[in-house]
Design a protein around this motif. Structure first.
Motif, mmCIF file in Angstrom:
data_model
loop_
_atom_site.group_PDB
_atom_site.id
_atom_site.type_symbol
_atom_site.label_atom_id
_atom_site.label_comp_id
_atom_site.label_asym_id
_atom_site.label_seq_id
_atom_site.Cartn_x
_atom_site.Cartn_y
_atom_site.Cartn_z
ATOM 1 N N UNK A 399 -0.203 -3.806 7.973
ATOM 2 C CA UNK A 399 -1.432 -3.885 7.180
ATOM 3 C C UNK A 399 -2.126 -2.533 7.077
ATOM 4 N N UNK A 400 -2.062 -1.729 8.146
ATOM 5 C CA UNK A 400 -2.618 -0.383 8.062
ATOM 6 C C UNK A 400 -1.833 0.465 7.064
ATOM 7 N N UNK A 401 -0.524 0.328 7.089
ATOM 8 C CA UNK A 401 0.308 1.042 6.113
ATOM 9 C C UNK A 401 -0.131 0.661 4.693
ATOM 10 N N UNK A 402 -0.321 -0.619 4.456
ATOM 11 C CA UNK A 402 -0.760 -1.070 3.131
ATOM 12 C C UNK A 402 -2.098 -0.448 2.762
ATOM 13 N N UNK A 403 -3.021 -0.407 3.707
ATOM 14 C CA UNK A 403 -4.339 0.160 3.419
ATOM 15 C C UNK A 403 -4.250 1.626 3.041
ATOM 16 N N UNK A 404 -3.445 2.385 3.779
ATOM 17 C CA UNK A 404 -3.331 3.809 3.463
ATOM 18 C C UNK A 404 -2.753 4.012 2.064
ATOM 19 N N UNK A 405 -1.843 3.141 1.655
ATOM 20 C CA UNK A 405 -1.255 3.259 0.320
ATOM 21 C C UNK A 405 -2.287 2.949 -0.764
ATOM 22 N N UNK A 406 -3.054 1.869 -0.571
ATOM 23 C CA UNK A 406 -4.079 1.526 -1.568
ATOM 24 C C UNK A 406 -5.081 2.661 -1.703
ATOM 25 N N UNK A 407 -5.499 3.216 -0.587
ATOM 26 C CA UNK A 407 -6.514 4.261 -0.622
ATOM 27 C C UNK A 407 -5.979 5.555 -1.236
ATOM 28 N N UNK A 408 -4.669 5.684 -1.317
ATOM 29 C CA UNK A 408 -4.070 6.845 -1.973
ATOM 30 C C UNK A 408 -3.623 6.531 -3.400
ATOM 31 N N UNK A 409 -4.088 5.371 -3.935
ATOM 32 C CA UNK A 409 -3.770 5.020 -5.305
ATOM 33 C C UNK A 409 -2.382 4.476 -5.513
ATOM 34 N N UNK A 410 -1.793 3.895 -4.464
ATOM 35 C CA UNK A 410 -0.419 3.391 -4.544
ATOM 36 C C UNK A 410 -0.381 1.908 -4.183
ATOM 37 N N UNK A 411 -1.289 1.141 -4.772
ATOM 38 C CA UNK A 411 -1.411 -0.284 -4.454
ATOM 39 C C UNK A 411 -0.121 -1.037 -4.754
ATOM 40 N N UNK A 412 0.631 -0.579 -5.751
ATOM 41 C CA UNK A 412 1.885 -1.251 -6.073
ATOM 42 C C UNK A 412 2.873 -1.219 -4.933
ATOM 43 N N UNK A 413 2.852 -0.163 -4.134
ATOM 44 C CA UNK A 413 3.722 -0.076 -2.960
ATOM 45 C C UNK A 413 3.163 -0.895 -1.798
ATOM 46 N N UNK A 414 1.850 -1.033 -1.766
ATOM 47 C CA UNK A 414 1.193 -1.665 -0.618
ATOM 48 C C UNK A 414 1.463 -3.158 -0.539
ATOM 49 N N UNK A 415 1.580 -3.825 -1.685
ATOM 50 C CA UNK A 415 1.622 -5.280 -1.689
ATOM 51 C C UNK A 415 2.825 -5.816 -0.930
ATOM 52 N N UNK A 416 3.923 -5.083 -0.902
ATOM 53 C CA UNK A 416 5.094 -5.552 -0.173
ATOM 54 C C UNK A 416 4.854 -5.659 1.318
#
Length: 499
Positions: A399-416
């Motif tokens: 979940x932290x990995x997902x958060x870092x991706x969303x905050x860097x504008x990469x929400x598409x990668x985060x959802x997985x």
């Protein structure tokens, strides 16, 4: 390892019963007396871990992370749970520097640091040997862990890295400076840690998680976000290949969870030998001992905030971590509450008020609020549980990995990564196709509930000072706790500005 306290006691006796009558006194550990195996090392470093067992109870840390949030509440139930208003003060953000939980954390954290400093000095002569480097790495990571808890909760605090030359009355250092010192102390020693090993002392996974937390919350600690570096440390945890998710979302919380592949770092509670896990006593009804065939009666206090309970879908298996509706004894008989006129014991998710005085019915006072059984309560459970309490676990890393991706504008990668965590909670799971920060915060609330992450999460997401049920808007100063009055009385320098 779960009996490490008992082992430590035996070793003290054995070392103290040496037949060599020549007295020798050392303030350092001679290189030729370095521990011969990991078991001896674990025993010798027990004191640095001892403060952990107090964190869920009178140490105050767990209370400050959960009871200050929108997840968990201890309502006043007529004459029960008033306790001088200390629980309401936490929930409504009205604590002071004498509130028990706020005052309790400080000494525990510094006791761990003092022990780490003492042991680091003792092991320093063995630096450069594999065993010495491993011992020093574990101790420096634990010292960093306690300082992480200090700056997370109190902000500016004294930073002391010596035992023999520690100042008697240290001044505070800035949160920013301490953050940098922690990072500089831990980074170079991670290579000396084991990739796997015990869940009860630092390995590479625990150190990577600690670094990920430091960078994930860097904007709060030093004023500058470091989402990219936080992401890299999450990747380091994932790429170890040591950890995996349990098939059952409640699997990491069963009584015998010491071998859970999901747990990275934990407090090894034991109902007899390592006590301190009694949260079930605070949430279960007086008569819930009949449900679990307990030899002791619980205290009927803590409950889940209704809005948080409702945030779970009905088919979410994590919702099985709550008790709701008619309650039954372990042999299937409906339980009645004699204190409520012998009415059937039925837990109602709705809590009518934070303070329930005698104007409320006995049923409302005694039965309101879903109760919390996320951590398994085995049949015959005592007033302390044997479940290990995870400080860090693999689902959090994802979940932290997902958060870092969303905050860097990469929400598409985060959802997985979010789907990995969610899918085990549902039959016939329909994967999410997108995820926002608000949705991620809600998911963290459901997944990490009751594990002492919520306060930090709400602060990082800018929502800790919001109003929620029975809690008004609070000021930004509430994002940290005041230094306890007893500590300021003992050291007036703590009232000064950081040096």
């Amino acid at each position: 390892m779960k009996k490490i306290v008992l082992i430590y006691a035996f070793v003290v006796v054995i070392f103290g019963s040496c037949t060599n009558l020549e007295d020798r006194f050392y303030d350092r550990l001679p290189a030729d007396q370095f521990p011969e195996n990991p078991e001896q090392l674990a025993v010798m470093t027990v004191p640095v871990y001892s403060p952990l067992k107090e964190l869920l109870d009178w140490g105050g840390w767990w209370f400050c992370q959960e009871l200050t949030t929108d997840e968990v509440v201890i309502p006043i139930r007529d004459t029960d749970w008033n306790d001088g208003g200390k629980w309401v003060a936490l929930y409504k953000h009205e604590w002071t520097n004498t509130t028990e939980a706020v005052a309790g954390m400080w000494g525990r954290f510094y006791r761990g640091i003092s022990e780490a400093n003492r042991l680091i000095e003792m092991f320093e002569p063995s630096a450069g040997t594999p065993g010495g480097d491993l011992a020093l790495a574990k101790l420096k990571v634990m010292r960093g862990f306690y300082y992480y808890l200090l700056i997370d909760n109190y902000g500016d605090v004294p930073y002391v890295s010596s035992f023999s030359n520690a100042p008697a009355l240290p001044y505070k250092n800035s949160r920013d400076s301490i953050w940098h010192w922690i990072v500089r102390d831990i980074k170079p020693v991670i290579r000396n840690l084991e990739a796997g090993g015990s869940k009860y002392s630092p390995g590479k996974g625990m150190a990577y998680m600690l670094m990920a937390k430091l960078y994930l919350n860097a904007e709060q600690y030093i004023g500058t976000p470091h989402w990219d570096i936080a992401e890299k440390y999450c990747d380091s945890v994932i790429n170890l290949g040591t950890y995996s998710l349990e098939a059952n979302p409640l699997g990491p919380f069963v009584t015998n969870n010491q071998n859970s592949p999901e747990i990275i770092f934990a407090i090894p509670f034991d109902e007899d030998a390592y006590q301190g896990f009694n949260l079930h006593m605070r949430t279960l009804h007086y008569n819930s001992n009949l449900t679990f065939n307990m030899p002791v009666g619980p205290w009927n206090g803590m409950a889940v905030v209704e809005a948080h309970y409702d945030s779970y879908a009905n088919n979410d298996k994590r919702k099985q971590g709550f008790l709701i509706g008619q309650q039954y004894s372990y042999d299937g008989k409906p339980i009645r509450d004699k204190g409520a006129g012998n009415a059937l014991l039925v837990f109602n998710k709705h809590i009518p008020a934070l303070i329930m005085d005698q104007s409320y019915s006995k049923i409302q006072i005694r039965m309101s609020g879903a109760r919390i059984v996320k951590f398994e309560i085995k049949l015959g459970a005592k007033d302390n549980l044997s479940n290990d309490f995870p400080i860090f676990r693999y689902a959090d890393a994802l979940l932290m990995k997902a958060e870092t991706l969303i905050r860097q504008g990469r929400a598409g990668e985060a959802v997985g990564f979010v789907n990995q965590v969610r899918q085990r909670a549902f039959d016939n799971y329909q994967p999410l196709s997108s995820i926002t920060l608000d949705e991620l915060l809600a998911e963290r609330g459901r997944e990490m509930f009751f594990e002492a992450h919520r306060r930090q999460d709400l602060i990082r997401f800018g929502k800790f000072n919001n109003a929620w049920w029975e809690k008004p808007v609070s000021g930004p100063e509430r994002k940290i706790f005041p230094i306890p009055q007893w500590a300021v009385d003992a050291n007036p320098n703590l009232a000064s500005a950081p040096q």
